[in-house]
Design an enzyme around this catalytic site. Structure first.
Site, PDB file in Angstrom:
ATOM      1  N   LYS A  17       0.833  -1.209   0.000  1.00  0.00           N
ATOM      2  CA  LYS A  17       0.000   0.000   0.000  1.00  0.00           C
ATOM      3  C   LYS A  17       0.863   1.252   0.000  1.00  0.00           C
ATOM      4  O   LYS A  17       0.676   2.158  -0.808  1.00  0.00           O
ATOM      5  CB  LYS A  17      -0.901   0.047   1.254  1.00  0.00           C
ATOM      6  N   ARG A  91     -10.134   0.976   8.374  1.00  0.00           N
ATOM      7  CA  ARG A  91      -9.845  -0.423   8.719  1.00  0.00           C
ATOM      8  C   ARG A  91     -10.939  -1.076   9.526  1.00  0.00           C
ATOM      9  O   ARG A  91     -10.808  -2.248   9.891  1.00  0.00           O
ATOM     10  CB  ARG A  91      -8.576  -0.495   9.570  1.00  0.00           C
ATOM     11  N   ARG A 128      11.590  -5.512   5.210  1.00  0.00           N
ATOM     12  CA  ARG A 128      11.305  -4.074   5.054  1.00  0.00           C
ATOM     13  C   ARG A 128      12.209  -3.227   5.935  1.00  0.00           C
ATOM     14  O   ARG A 128      12.498  -3.549   7.078  1.00  0.00           O
ATOM     15  CB  ARG A 128       9.851  -3.777   5.427  1.00  0.00           C
ATOM     16  N   ARG A 160      11.004  -1.195  11.290  1.00  0.00           N
ATOM     17  CA  ARG A 160       9.888  -0.658  12.057  1.00  0.00           C
ATOM     18  C   ARG A 160       9.705  -1.419  13.367  1.00  0.00           C
ATOM     19  O   ARG A 160       9.884  -2.626  13.401  1.00  0.00           O
ATOM     20  CB  ARG A 160       8.600  -0.758  11.227  1.00  0.00           C
ATOM     21  N   ARG A 171      -1.363  -8.185  13.574  1.00  0.00           N
ATOM     22  CA  ARG A 171      -1.847  -7.267  12.532  1.00  0.00           C
ATOM     23  C   ARG A 171      -2.586  -8.023  11.430  1.00  0.00           C
ATOM     24  O   ARG A 171      -3.622  -7.572  10.946  1.00  0.00           O
ATOM     25  CB  ARG A 171      -0.675  -6.487  11.926  1.00  0.00           C
TER      26      ARG A 171
HETATM   27  P1  AP5 Z   1       4.802  -1.589   2.060  1.00  0.00           P
HETATM   28  O1  AP5 Z   1       4.511  -0.725   0.878  1.00  0.00           O
HETATM   29  O2  AP5 Z   1       5.512  -0.995   3.224  1.00  0.00           O
HETATM   30  O3  AP5 Z   1       3.473  -2.355   2.538  1.00  0.00           O
HETATM   31  P2  AP5 Z   1       2.149  -1.785   3.213  1.00  0.00           P
HETATM   32  O4  AP5 Z   1       0.986  -2.429   2.522  1.00  0.00           O
HETATM   33  O5  AP5 Z   1       2.172  -0.315   3.299  1.00  0.00           O
HETATM   34  O6  AP5 Z   1       2.259  -2.502   4.626  1.00  0.00           O
HETATM   35  P3  AP5 Z   1       2.243  -1.913   6.111  1.00  0.00           P
HETATM   36  O7  AP5 Z   1       2.910  -2.963   6.965  1.00  0.00           O
HETATM   37  O8  AP5 Z   1       2.725  -0.517   6.148  1.00  0.00           O
HETATM   38  O9  AP5 Z   1       0.763  -1.956   6.460  1.00  0.00           O
HETATM   39  P4  AP5 Z   1       0.220  -1.907   7.879  1.00  0.00           P
HETATM   40  O10 AP5 Z   1      -1.204  -1.851   7.565  1.00  0.00           O
HETATM   41  O11 AP5 Z   1       0.653  -3.008   8.763  1.00  0.00           O
HETATM   42  O12 AP5 Z   1       0.920  -0.649   8.558  1.00  0.00           O
HETATM   43  P5  AP5 Z   1       0.480   0.863   8.746  1.00  0.00           P
HETATM   44  O13 AP5 Z   1       1.669   1.669   8.774  1.00  0.00           O
HETATM   45  O14 AP5 Z   1      -0.611   1.202   7.808  1.00  0.00           O
HETATM   46  O15 AP5 Z   1       5.646  -2.857   1.503  1.00  0.00           O
HETATM   47  C1  AP5 Z   1       6.160  -3.833   2.401  1.00  0.00           C
HETATM   48  C2  AP5 Z   1       7.578  -4.232   1.980  1.00  0.00           C
HETATM   49  O16 AP5 Z   1       7.533  -4.896   0.722  1.00  0.00           O
HETATM   50  C3  AP5 Z   1       8.557  -3.057   1.784  1.00  0.00           C
HETATM   51  O17 AP5 Z   1       9.829  -3.455   2.218  1.00  0.00           O
HETATM   52  C4  AP5 Z   1       8.550  -2.815   0.266  1.00  0.00           C
HETATM   53  O18 AP5 Z   1       9.798  -2.302  -0.174  1.00  0.00           O
HETATM   54  C5  AP5 Z   1       8.309  -4.224  -0.261  1.00  0.00           C
HETATM   55  N1  AP5 Z   1       7.508  -4.259  -1.489  1.00  0.00           N
HETATM   56  C6  AP5 Z   1       6.415  -3.481  -1.779  1.00  0.00           C
HETATM   57  N2  AP5 Z   1       5.895  -3.826  -2.982  1.00  0.00           N
HETATM   58  C7  AP5 Z   1       6.685  -4.837  -3.459  1.00  0.00           C
HETATM   59  C8  AP5 Z   1       6.661  -5.609  -4.663  1.00  0.00           C
HETATM   60  N3  AP5 Z   1       5.727  -5.415  -5.622  1.00  0.00           N
HETATM   61  N4  AP5 Z   1       7.612  -6.561  -4.822  1.00  0.00           N
HETATM   62  C9  AP5 Z   1       8.557  -6.779  -3.851  1.00  0.00           C
HETATM   63  N5  AP5 Z   1       8.640  -6.069  -2.710  1.00  0.00           N
HETATM   64  C10 AP5 Z   1       7.709  -5.108  -2.503  1.00  0.00           C
HETATM   65  O19 AP5 Z   1      -0.160   0.798  10.215  1.00  0.00           O
HETATM   66  C11 AP5 Z   1       0.662   0.553  11.330  1.00  0.00           C
HETATM   67  C12 AP5 Z   1      -0.150   0.555  12.603  1.00  0.00           C
HETATM   68  O20 AP5 Z   1      -0.758   1.855  12.790  1.00  0.00           O
HETATM   69  C13 AP5 Z   1      -1.318  -0.422  12.658  1.00  0.00           C
HETATM   70  O21 AP5 Z   1      -0.916  -1.731  13.029  1.00  0.00           O
HETATM   71  C14 AP5 Z   1      -2.201   0.256  13.712  1.00  0.00           C
HETATM   72  O22 AP5 Z   1      -1.702   0.052  15.005  1.00  0.00           O
HETATM   73  C15 AP5 Z   1      -2.044   1.723  13.370  1.00  0.00           C
HETATM   74  N6  AP5 Z   1      -3.046   2.173  12.377  1.00  0.00           N
HETATM   75  C16 AP5 Z   1      -2.804   2.660  11.129  1.00  0.00           C
HETATM   76  N7  AP5 Z   1      -3.955   2.954  10.493  1.00  0.00           N
HETATM   77  C17 AP5 Z   1      -4.952   2.637  11.366  1.00  0.00           C
HETATM   78  C18 AP5 Z   1      -6.380   2.680  11.293  1.00  0.00           C
HETATM   79  N8  AP5 Z   1      -7.017   3.130  10.185  1.00  0.00           N
HETATM   80  N9  AP5 Z   1      -7.087   2.272  12.374  1.00  0.00           N
HETATM   81  C19 AP5 Z   1      -6.474   1.822  13.476  1.00  0.00           C
HETATM   82  N10 AP5 Z   1      -5.146   1.741  13.616  1.00  0.00           N
HETATM   83  C20 AP5 Z   1      -4.374   2.142  12.562  1.00  0.00           C
HETATM   84 MG    MG Z   2       2.422   1.070   4.877  1.00  0.00          MG
END
Ligand code: AP5
Ligand code: MG
Ligand code: ZN
Length: 219
Positions: A17, A91, A128, A160, A171
């Site tokens: 994402k 979410r 990552r 992270r 998660r």
């Molecule tokens: P990346 O692009 O970082 O993946 P992502 O989908 O953004 O995954 P996240 O882990 O960031 O999602 P998340 O939902 O757990 O975390 P968030 O920060 O939103 O890609 C992952 C890796 O793969 C990278 O190393 C990248 O280089 C690699 N990659 C990407 N595409 C690739 C490809 N095509 N081929 C190969 N490699 C690739 O949320 C964190 C925390 O915040 C949550 O757990 C929660 O506590 C809180 N939070 C955030 N939003 C909310 C909400 N709406 N409600 C409640 N709590 C929330």
């Molecule tokens: Mg992300």
């Protein structure tokens, strides 16, 4: 001038994402709004928001709805008209309903869902690395030019705090239980577009642009 793109991007943790939203925001000239990035910035700055969010995030749990909704609605009220890609929101059902109330029933172009098998997301998360200053995302297989210094801002690139095995399992469970059901909510509104998120970053980006342009042309 064409009206500004307003969309959501969803998918499992590690689906890409953040990676795709950053490229798409650049391509379409709109803001990339990641609730996870907002919370990580608040934790780093030790604001009250960051102090509230940190424990939930480190355990891999969702931050309470009222906190998240407040942050996003404030952003949309001030900047929503300029277009956005919301990454990681909504979410939960309560978040989806609050978003609909904030933007109106016709306020979104689409939800783009990145479909990636669980074994692949687990491998992506394990490798990552992220910039501790600007949030730019890297991987041990695609590191910055100078290890481990951010190409964008020169900040330190680190793992992270919530990319531990336990937090990732929590998660992914929260995703299955609370976030995946939202796909039906958006399918009912004819806004759901799913693409295959497996493949390299540029391949997935090309699929995403085709899907977004197709959805906007059809609406
Ligand atoms: P990346 O692009 O970082 O993946 P992502 O989908 O953004 O995954 P996240 O882990 O960031 O999602 P998340 O939902 O757990 O975390 P968030 O920060 O939103 O890609 C992952 C890796 O793969 C990278 O190393 C990248 O280089 C690699 N990659 C990407 N595409 C690739 C490809 N095509 N081929 C190969 N490699 C690739 O949320 C964190 C925390 O915040 C949550 O757990 C929660 O506590 C809180 N939070 C955030 N939003 C909310 C909400 N709406 N409600 C409640 N709590 C929330
Ligand atoms: Mg992300
Ligand atoms: Zn950086």
């Amino acid at each position: 001038m064409a009206y500004a793109l307003k969309m959501l991007i969803s998918g499992k943790q590690g689906a890409g994402k953040g990676t795709q939203a950053a490229k798409l925001a650049d391509h379409y000239g709109v803001a990339h709004v990641s609730t996870g990035d907002m919370f990580r910035a608040a934790v780093k700055a030790q604001t009250p928001l960051g102090q509230t969010a940190k424990g939930f995030m480190d355990r891999g749990e969702l931050v309470p709805d009222d906190v998240v909704i407040g942050v996003v609605v404030e952003f949309l009220t001030n900047h929503g008209d300029d277009g956005f890609i919301l990454d990681g929101f909504p979410r939960t059902a309560a978040q989806a309903e609050a978003l609909e109330e904030a933007v109106g029933e016709d306020g979104l172009d689409l939800l783009l869902d990145l479909d990636v098998p669980t074994d692949i997301v687990v491998a992506r998360i394990a490798g990552r690395r992220v910039c501790s200053e600007c949030g730019a995302t890297y991987h041990v297989d695609s590191p910055p030019n100078v290890q481990w210094v951010c190409d964008v801002c020169g900040g330190a690139v680190v793992q992270r705090d919530d990319d531990t095995e336990d937090a990732v399992a929590t998660r992914l469970q929260a995703y299955q239980e609370q976030t995946k059901p939202l796909l039906d909510f958006y399918a009912e509104r004819d806004l759901l577009v799913q693409i295959d998120g497996d493949g390299d970053v540029d391949e997935v980006f090309a699929r995403a642009v085709a899907a977004i342009d197709g959805a906007r042309a059809g609406s």
